[in-house]
Design a protein around this motif. Structure first.
Motif, PDB file in Angstrom:
ATOM      1  N   ALA A   1       8.468 -46.473  -0.028  1.00  0.00           N
ATOM      2  CA  ALA A   1       9.398 -45.503  -1.189  1.00  0.00           C
ATOM      3  C   ALA A   1       8.309 -43.884  -0.892  1.00  0.00           C
ATOM      4  O   ALA A   1       6.944 -44.789  -1.590  1.00  0.00           O
TER       5      ALA A   1
ATOM      6  N   ASP B   1       8.096 -52.562  -4.418  1.00  0.00           N
ATOM      7  CA  ASP B   1       8.951 -52.088  -3.107  1.00  0.00           C
ATOM      8  C   ASP B   1       8.915 -52.972  -2.051  1.00  0.00           C
ATOM      9  O   ASP B   1       8.808 -52.681  -0.515  1.00  0.00           O
TER      10      ASP B   1
ATOM     11  N   ARG C   1       7.093 -45.231 -12.001  1.00  0.00           N
ATOM     12  CA  ARG C   1       8.188 -44.762 -11.663  1.00  0.00           C
ATOM     13  C   ARG C   1       9.076 -45.500 -11.129  1.00  0.00           C
ATOM     14  O   ARG C   1       9.224 -44.621  -9.617  1.00  0.00           O
ATOM     15  N   ARG C   2       9.431 -46.210 -10.133  1.00  0.00           N
ATOM     16  CA  ARG C   2      10.305 -47.227  -9.565  1.00  0.00           C
ATOM     17  C   ARG C   2      10.872 -47.809  -9.853  1.00  0.00           C
ATOM     18  O   ARG C   2      10.845 -49.682  -9.890  1.00  0.00           O
TER      19      ARG C   2
ATOM     20  N   LEU D   1      14.172 -50.061  -7.732  1.00  0.00           N
ATOM     21  CA  LEU D   1      13.317 -50.401  -7.061  1.00  0.00           C
ATOM     22  C   LEU D   1      12.478 -51.691  -7.651  1.00  0.00           C
ATOM     23  O   LEU D   1      12.461 -52.877  -6.544  1.00  0.00           O
TER      24      LEU D   1
ATOM     25  N   GLY E   1       6.639 -42.758  -6.978  1.00  0.00           N
ATOM     26  CA  GLY E   1       5.948 -43.743  -7.642  1.00  0.00           C
ATOM     27  C   GLY E   1       5.013 -44.608  -6.633  1.00  0.00           C
ATOM     28  O   GLY E   1       4.433 -44.550  -5.757  1.00  0.00           O
TER      29      GLY E   1
ATOM     30  N   SER F   1       3.151 -51.143 -11.236  1.00  0.00           N
ATOM     31  CA  SER F   1       4.453 -50.258 -10.915  1.00  0.00           C
ATOM     32  C   SER F   1       4.620 -48.807 -11.481  1.00  0.00           C
ATOM     33  O   SER F   1       3.433 -48.646 -12.935  1.00  0.00           O
TER      34      SER F   1
END
Length: 357
Positions: free
Chosen positions: A276, A122, A42-43, A46, A279, A40
């Motif tokens: 998304a 996501d 920066r999310r 989510l 990110g 992951s």
């Protein structure tokens, strides 16, 4: 030219796991222990949503490993909240420098499952998603499973732009001539279910795919947001290559093909991919020049590492539409960016050949 594990997980990784079970208990041949690895960046909102959906899966024996590459380092509770207390083991690691391949390698290194299932941060998995992957490993010939993907209609990605590219005569001609034709002249029948192409490589290094096809069948590669492997396969073929954070999974699947190892596609092992627009598993470069240099480098590195140079003209033809787009953004500076990217990729490939990887 495989990729060894040593040094590929990043020197700045930190384990925030509070639990330390020595071995997964009560797993069996019917229900092997599965490690779900999520890289992951920066999310975090989510990411928590994705984990909550995965935790609803009824499969009895699995853990979730999160490798967070977000710059701000927080304890596990600060990222996962109450999800870490769900009763399932959710293990959290932080990687100081964002690199999707290194994040996946760290997940492999820390996993305790026989099967490693990778997904994006996501996604919403289909019901019994894990079992749909695992059932194919009853066949000892299957080393990897590629799941289906449906892109959410609520995604912020402008899919109309992708479709518009097919309306350009130049782009359509190039794709049909050098990609589709090369697929139909292949000897290997893999990659198809009936008359539909699910996942095949072409001689120019392109990937033709349709992850909405229903059914099961042997394919060339899987989608990075939804793919699984036997853990034992990585010492055989190598790990994800951190020199190339775009198409790193395709590079791994090619190494599987060279070893004669089979990849099974199953649409039931599907996910809804939200896609998304910020990110993700890899960092996004801040300016167009850096983005195109990175993009061209990754494409050239992937091709030069894995395909005969006799097909290099086909590769350049395939790259032409994106090069034209970069010209519209960068002007004549795009030629310099492309040239430097190709030179960097050539040096990188020569280096790994010299090292005997």
């Amino acid at each position: 030219m495989g990729t060894s594990q040593d040094g590929l997980c990043g020197s700045g990784s930190k384990d925030w796991s509070q639990s330390a079970r020595s071995e997964p208990a009560a797993a069996s041949d019917q229900f092997p222990f599965v490690s779900v690895v999520i890289a992951s960046y920066r999310r975090r909102d989510l990411l928590r949503s994705t984990i909550s959906h995965i935790l609803k899966d009824p499969y009895p024996w699995y853990e979730i490993i999160v490798v967070d590459q977000t710059e701000e380092e927080l304890p596990a509770d600060g990222v996962l909240g109450n999800l870490g207390k769900s009763g399932r083991e959710v293990r959290y690691f932080h990687l100081a420098k964002a690199n999707l391949s290194a994040a996946r390698n760290l997940g492999i290194q820390q996993s305790r499952g026989e099967i490693i299932l990778f997904c994006d941060d996501d996604i919403i998995p289909w019901p019994r998603w894990i079992q749909a992957h695992v059932r194919h490993y009853a066949d000892p010939k299957i080393m990897s499973v590629a799941g289906g993907e449906v892109v959410s209609q609520e995604s912020k990605v402008d899919l109309s732009l992708r479709r518009a590219r097919w309306k350009r005569p130049l782009f359509r001609t190039l794709v049909l001539w050098q990609d589709i034709k090369s697929v139909f002249t292949r000897r290997a029948p893999g990659g198809r279910i009936g008359k539909r192409i699910v996942a095949q490589f072409t001689r120019s290094g392109a990937q033709l795919h349709d992850w909405t096809v229903s059914g099961t069948g042997i394919v060339d590669f899987g989608k990075g947001c939804n793919m699984s492997f036997r853990k034992a396969v990585f010492p055989q073929v190598g790990y994800f290559d951190p020199r190339c954070t775009h198409r790193d999974e395709a590079d791994l699947f090619i190494r599987l093909k060279r070893k004669g190892l089979l990849v099974m596609y199953d649409s039931d092992a599907g996910v809804c991919h939200l896609k998304a627009d910020s990110g993700g598993g890899w960092f996004r470069l801040p300016d167009p020049r850096s983005h195109y240099r990175w993009r061209f480098y990754c494409e050239a590195y992937f091709f030069l590492k894995n395909f005969p140079t006799i097909y290099f003209p086909l590769f350049l033809l395939r790259l032409l539409p994106e090069a034209f787009h970069s010209f519209r953004v960068l002007g004549f500076g795009s030629a310099l960016v492309l040239t430097r990217s190709l030179m960097d990729a050539r040096r990188a490939v020569k280096e790994i050949v010299k090292q005997g990887e």
